[in-house]
Design a protein around this motif. Sequence first.
Motif, PDB file in Angstrom:
ATOM      1  N   LYS A  11      37.030  28.555  58.956  1.00  0.00           N
ATOM      2  CA  LYS A  11      37.758  27.481  58.280  1.00  0.00           C
ATOM      3  C   LYS A  11      39.267  27.638  58.436  1.00  0.00           C
ATOM      4  O   LYS A  11      39.982  26.689  58.658  1.00  0.00           O
ATOM      5  CB  LYS A  11      37.416  27.558  56.781  1.00  0.00           C
ATOM      6  N   LEU A  89      34.075  45.755  41.886  1.00  0.00           N
ATOM      7  CA  LEU A  89      34.317  45.454  43.287  1.00  0.00           C
ATOM      8  C   LEU A  89      35.737  45.812  43.710  1.00  0.00           C
ATOM      9  O   LEU A  89      35.972  46.448  44.749  1.00  0.00           O
ATOM     10  CB  LEU A  89      34.063  43.957  43.463  1.00  0.00           C
ATOM     11  N   ILE A  90      36.695  45.414  42.886  1.00  0.00           N
ATOM     12  CA  ILE A  90      38.096  45.629  43.245  1.00  0.00           C
ATOM     13  C   ILE A  90      38.420  47.121  43.239  1.00  0.00           C
ATOM     14  O   ILE A  90      39.122  47.617  44.118  1.00  0.00           O
ATOM     15  CB  ILE A  90      39.015  44.828  42.306  1.00  0.00           C
ATOM     16  N   HIS A 108      28.904  40.769  51.502  1.00  0.00           N
ATOM     17  CA  HIS A 108      28.567  40.696  50.073  1.00  0.00           C
ATOM     18  C   HIS A 108      27.727  39.453  49.823  1.00  0.00           C
ATOM     19  O   HIS A 108      27.906  38.440  50.493  1.00  0.00           O
ATOM     20  CB  HIS A 108      29.858  40.638  49.245  1.00  0.00           C
ATOM     21  N   SER A 109      26.858  39.536  48.850  1.00  0.00           N
ATOM     22  CA  SER A 109      25.989  38.385  48.561  1.00  0.00           C
ATOM     23  C   SER A 109      26.721  37.271  47.809  1.00  0.00           C
ATOM     24  O   SER A 109      26.203  36.176  47.676  1.00  0.00           O
ATOM     25  CB  SER A 109      24.776  38.841  47.746  1.00  0.00           C
ATOM     26  N   SER A 110      27.922  37.554  47.308  1.00  0.00           N
ATOM     27  CA  SER A 110      28.681  36.526  46.586  1.00  0.00           C
ATOM     28  C   SER A 110      29.725  35.896  47.496  1.00  0.00           C
ATOM     29  O   SER A 110      30.562  36.594  48.062  1.00  0.00           O
ATOM     30  CB  SER A 110      29.398  37.127  45.374  1.00  0.00           C
ATOM     31  N   SER A 111      29.712  34.574  47.586  1.00  0.00           N
ATOM     32  CA  SER A 111      30.732  33.861  48.358  1.00  0.00           C
ATOM     33  C   SER A 111      32.103  34.143  47.758  1.00  0.00           C
ATOM     34  O   SER A 111      32.258  34.172  46.544  1.00  0.00           O
ATOM     35  CB  SER A 111      30.464  32.360  48.323  1.00  0.00           C
ATOM     36  N   GLY A 112      33.100  34.324  48.628  1.00  0.00           N
ATOM     37  CA  GLY A 112      34.472  34.458  48.153  1.00  0.00           C
ATOM     38  C   GLY A 112      34.938  35.884  47.928  1.00  0.00           C
ATOM     39  O   GLY A 112      36.117  36.096  47.650  1.00  0.00           O
ATOM     40  N   VAL A 113      34.039  36.851  48.065  1.00  0.00           N
ATOM     41  CA  VAL A 113      34.447  38.239  47.825  1.00  0.00           C
ATOM     42  C   VAL A 113      35.533  38.696  48.814  1.00  0.00           C
ATOM     43  O   VAL A 113      36.524  39.303  48.401  1.00  0.00           O
ATOM     44  CB  VAL A 113      33.215  39.178  47.824  1.00  0.00           C
ATOM     45  N   HIS A 115      37.789  36.945  50.172  1.00  0.00           N
ATOM     46  CA  HIS A 115      39.014  36.247  49.781  1.00  0.00           C
ATOM     47  C   HIS A 115      39.659  36.931  48.584  1.00  0.00           C
ATOM     48  O   HIS A 115      40.866  37.113  48.529  1.00  0.00           O
ATOM     49  CB  HIS A 115      38.705  34.786  49.437  1.00  0.00           C
ATOM     50  N   LEU A 116      38.818  37.315  47.619  1.00  0.00           N
ATOM     51  CA  LEU A 116      39.319  38.011  46.430  1.00  0.00           C
ATOM     52  C   LEU A 116      39.969  39.337  46.841  1.00  0.00           C
ATOM     53  O   LEU A 116      41.085  39.651  46.429  1.00  0.00           O
ATOM     54  CB  LEU A 116      38.154  38.253  45.455  1.00  0.00           C
ATOM     55  N   LYS A 120      44.077  41.686  47.122  1.00  0.00           N
ATOM     56  CA  LYS A 120      44.250  42.923  46.348  1.00  0.00           C
ATOM     57  C   LYS A 120      44.588  44.126  47.228  1.00  0.00           C
ATOM     58  O   LYS A 120      45.096  45.118  46.734  1.00  0.00           O
ATOM     59  CB  LYS A 120      42.953  43.252  45.579  1.00  0.00           C
ATOM     60  N   ASP A 130      29.680  36.462  53.668  1.00  0.00           N
ATOM     61  CA  ASP A 130      29.794  36.418  52.205  1.00  0.00           C
ATOM     62  C   ASP A 130      28.945  35.276  51.658  1.00  0.00           C
ATOM     63  O   ASP A 130      29.192  34.111  51.931  1.00  0.00           O
ATOM     64  CB  ASP A 130      31.260  36.280  51.759  1.00  0.00           C
ATOM     65  N   THR A 132      26.794  32.336  50.821  1.00  0.00           N
ATOM     66  CA  THR A 132      26.457  31.232  51.716  1.00  0.00           C
ATOM     67  C   THR A 132      27.740  30.574  52.202  1.00  0.00           C
ATOM     68  O   THR A 132      27.767  29.389  52.515  1.00  0.00           O
ATOM     69  CB  THR A 132      25.571  30.192  51.005  1.00  0.00           C
ATOM     70  N   ASP A 133      28.819  31.364  52.245  1.00  0.00           N
ATOM     71  CA  ASP A 133      30.105  30.818  52.684  1.00  0.00           C
ATOM     72  C   ASP A 133      30.243  30.892  54.206  1.00  0.00           C
ATOM     73  O   ASP A 133      30.017  29.913  54.894  1.00  0.00           O
ATOM     74  CB  ASP A 133      31.236  31.572  51.981  1.00  0.00           C
TER      75      ASP A 133
ATOM     76  N   THR B 208      31.195  23.767  51.208  1.00  0.00           N
ATOM     77  CA  THR B 208      32.125  24.503  52.069  1.00  0.00           C
ATOM     78  C   THR B 208      32.531  25.849  51.455  1.00  0.00           C
ATOM     79  O   THR B 208      32.822  26.786  52.184  1.00  0.00           O
ATOM     80  CB  THR B 208      33.401  23.691  52.382  1.00  0.00           C
ATOM     81  N   LEU B 209      32.528  25.950  50.130  1.00  0.00           N
ATOM     82  CA  LEU B 209      32.849  27.247  49.527  1.00  0.00           C
ATOM     83  C   LEU B 209      31.632  28.171  49.504  1.00  0.00           C
ATOM     84  O   LEU B 209      31.746  29.355  49.226  1.00  0.00           O
ATOM     85  CB  LEU B 209      33.374  27.071  48.093  1.00  0.00           C
ATOM     86  N   GLY B 210      30.461  27.599  49.766  1.00  0.00           N
ATOM     87  CA  GLY B 210      29.254  28.422  49.716  1.00  0.00           C
ATOM     88  C   GLY B 210      28.893  28.811  48.294  1.00  0.00           C
ATOM     89  O   GLY B 210      28.346  29.885  48.062  1.00  0.00           O
ATOM     90  N   LEU B 211      29.229  27.944  47.345  1.00  0.00           N
ATOM     91  CA  LEU B 211      28.891  28.227  45.949  1.00  0.00           C
ATOM     92  C   LEU B 211      27.798  27.262  45.505  1.00  0.00           C
ATOM     93  O   LEU B 211      27.781  26.098  45.898  1.00  0.00           O
ATOM     94  CB  LEU B 211      30.126  28.075  45.060  1.00  0.00           C
ATOM     95  N   TYR B 280      38.336  30.340  45.210  1.00  0.00           N
ATOM     96  CA  TYR B 280      37.456  31.110  44.312  1.00  0.00           C
ATOM     97  C   TYR B 280      38.172  31.527  43.030  1.00  0.00           C
ATOM     98  O   TYR B 280      38.102  32.672  42.606  1.00  0.00           O
ATOM     99  CB  TYR B 280      36.859  32.310  45.054  1.00  0.00           C
ATOM    100  N   ASP B 328      30.577  34.071  41.487  1.00  0.00           N
ATOM    101  CA  ASP B 328      29.300  33.699  40.872  1.00  0.00           C
ATOM    102  C   ASP B 328      28.901  34.638  39.734  1.00  0.00           C
ATOM    103  O   ASP B 328      27.987  34.327  38.980  1.00  0.00           O
ATOM    104  CB  ASP B 328      28.174  33.535  41.916  1.00  0.00           C
TER     105      ASP B 328
END
Lengths: 306, 430
Positions: A11, A89-90, A108-113, A115-116, A120, A130, A132-133, B208-211, B280, B328
């Motif tokens: 993206k 996580l952090i 990771h199984s969580s989307s956005g990890v 990015h987070l 940091k 990550d 389903t991202d 698109t965010l996969g959430l 996120y 999540d």
Amino acid sequence: MLKNKDLLGIKELSAEEINLVLDTAGGFKDVIGRDIKKVPALRGKTAVNLFFEPSTRTRTSFELAAKRLSMDVINFAIPMSSVVKGESLIDTALTVQALGADFIIIRHSSSGVPHLLSTKVKASIINAGDGTDEHPTQALLDAFTIREKKGKIDGLEIAIIGDIAHSRVAKSDIYCLKKLGAKVRLIGPPTLIPEKIQELGVTVFHNMEEGLKDMDVLMMLRIQMERQGKGFFPSTDEYAKNWCLTTGRLSLAKDDAIVMHPGPMNRGIEIVSEIADGPRSVILEQVTNGIAVRMAVMYLLAGVKR
Amino acid sequence: MRILIQNGHIIDPSQGMSGTGDILIEDGKIKDIKTKSREQRQKTRDDDHTERIIDAKGLIVLPGLIDMHVHLREPGFEYKETISSGTLAAVKGGFTTVCCMPNTFPVNDNASVTEFIKRKASQEGHCTVLPIGAITKGQKGEELAEIGTMKKEGCIAFSDDGHPVMNSLIMRRALEYSKAFGVPIISHCEDLTLSEDGVMNEGLLSVTLGLKGIPAEAEQIMIFRDILLAELTGGRLHIAHVSTEGSVNLIRNAKKRGVQVTAETCPHYFSITEEAVSGYNTNAKVNPPLRTKRDIEAIKEGLRDGTLDVIATDHAPHHRDEKMREFDMAPFGISGLENAVSLSLRLVREGILTMDQLVEKMTINPAEILQINKGNLKVGSDADLVIIDTDKEFAVRSDQFVSKGKNTPFEGWMTEGTPVLTVCKGKIYE
């Protein structure tokens, strides 16, 4: 040059950046085809594989890619680490950074990890999948393989087939192939293709036979067995009857169409063995190309100005 | 103690009052209130016994606001918020009455927990705290809680907020049984089988965010069910935190049919869209989720035409560490008490509501739903009022929140209008 220190997703990349990665990967593919498969490009740097989800091929591919660049590689084994003791996580990521990581390759199984974590830590974060991202390096190796086989991507007709809704590979592939000028269609049961995804500029087919017509590239996705019994489709048997890539169905695509799969495969469910092991399959080449592409990604990220 | 508030623009919809005037407070009660024309103005009540004179010239003076939907987290989750810190945030935000949801630990599903909350609030609270009891024991949706006993102890409404009563028969019984005690049933409308483990609004952005998305229909299906049950039983239904266009339409139609239904929305549902989740941002993770521009427009229209009776905050404080994690896995909720007024004043500036209408939605409308003598400046009422500077500009900064919950998606927003002084039962907070 890449713009960001991290590879979070396709993206965020421009077509130029994607092409730069693919061009660079071409050089590294020569390297790993040699007798001495190693270059000193990133000697003294450290890559850490931080995989919160089970993975064999992606983790191994990254590990090999890092080693081929002469990096030191640590595999942070999650079940043995403090994460099971409840470390956040952090904190885990900061600890890995304090150990001297230049690259943190994270799944990771969580989307956005990713990015987070990218906000940091100073290390380069590479998203190895990550939730389903996205799974950007898979899309890059897919694009590399298509370009290698077809000589181009612009203007190609490409079908992605299977569980789109839960697939980070499909998402990254869509972004990547669209940016490079391909026409992308999605094929699968309506329960596994979100209605809104058409707004990304892809067409949707629920009928496999219609969808496969005149395709240049067929990208199969893995049907995740745990989806069965959750109401997405009644049985794997019925799924296979409608959406498995069989020899008969393959004949609907162009005569020189290639067949891809990110693995691991469910033979007989989404793809029959005759095709997976046949002359049109480029599945094992995808695996080899994965190393070259991941070398290119790390090499280029190391050159990003901070 | 006598306090005189002079020259403010007083708005009290309960008395149809809007004009410049003075309010005299004595011993925690409204002693006198008068609006007058410029010619009549005279310093009559400013005598030697007045201990504090507040000049409210250029400011508006309102009845203390009522927030009928907050989470004070005590007992059980004092690391997120306490009755003390939550009520201090309330008075800072202009609220002098808050109704706290029962999802504490233990759950407020029996009179001893209600008694604890009331006692704590009288000892350590900064404003009036009216507990909302659970509809069912343990908020499990299986057996009715002792609604009558809890009402006697001080609960003013009943809700299984956050754990919607999925069993339609139990919900029917709750709406029926509550009629004996004249209390409303507040429904957090969400079909849990449809929302499943969704974490944001369902749409292109969730793809698109996969959430995992929560469709608007998860809210609307439940609203429709509860409206039908209210119609069937004649019970009093109040719909919490309305977030979608379809919900507004359902409630509007029900009201036209004469169903006893009222509804609230929250400032975040008319101020920001799902876009706030991009990157996120867990501080924008809230349930129901932030929706789309179209929903915002529908909610504003619902507020304008009276379909939505109340603005509440759904103040849901969480600890920083809980929000600083995987999207999540982070908890739902926004810390809302301290910017509700400034966000709501935007509705007046945009011409959606008159100032009087806005004040109604934060004073007499909730008071009427809850049947409490609050939210007015009538002589003899508790001296609860708030003075607001509608022009004062400020940037939202969570580190200046007095609430323990710093979880706001409005960080850094420049807003206009804020409470400058709150009086609660005669006590001044400034």
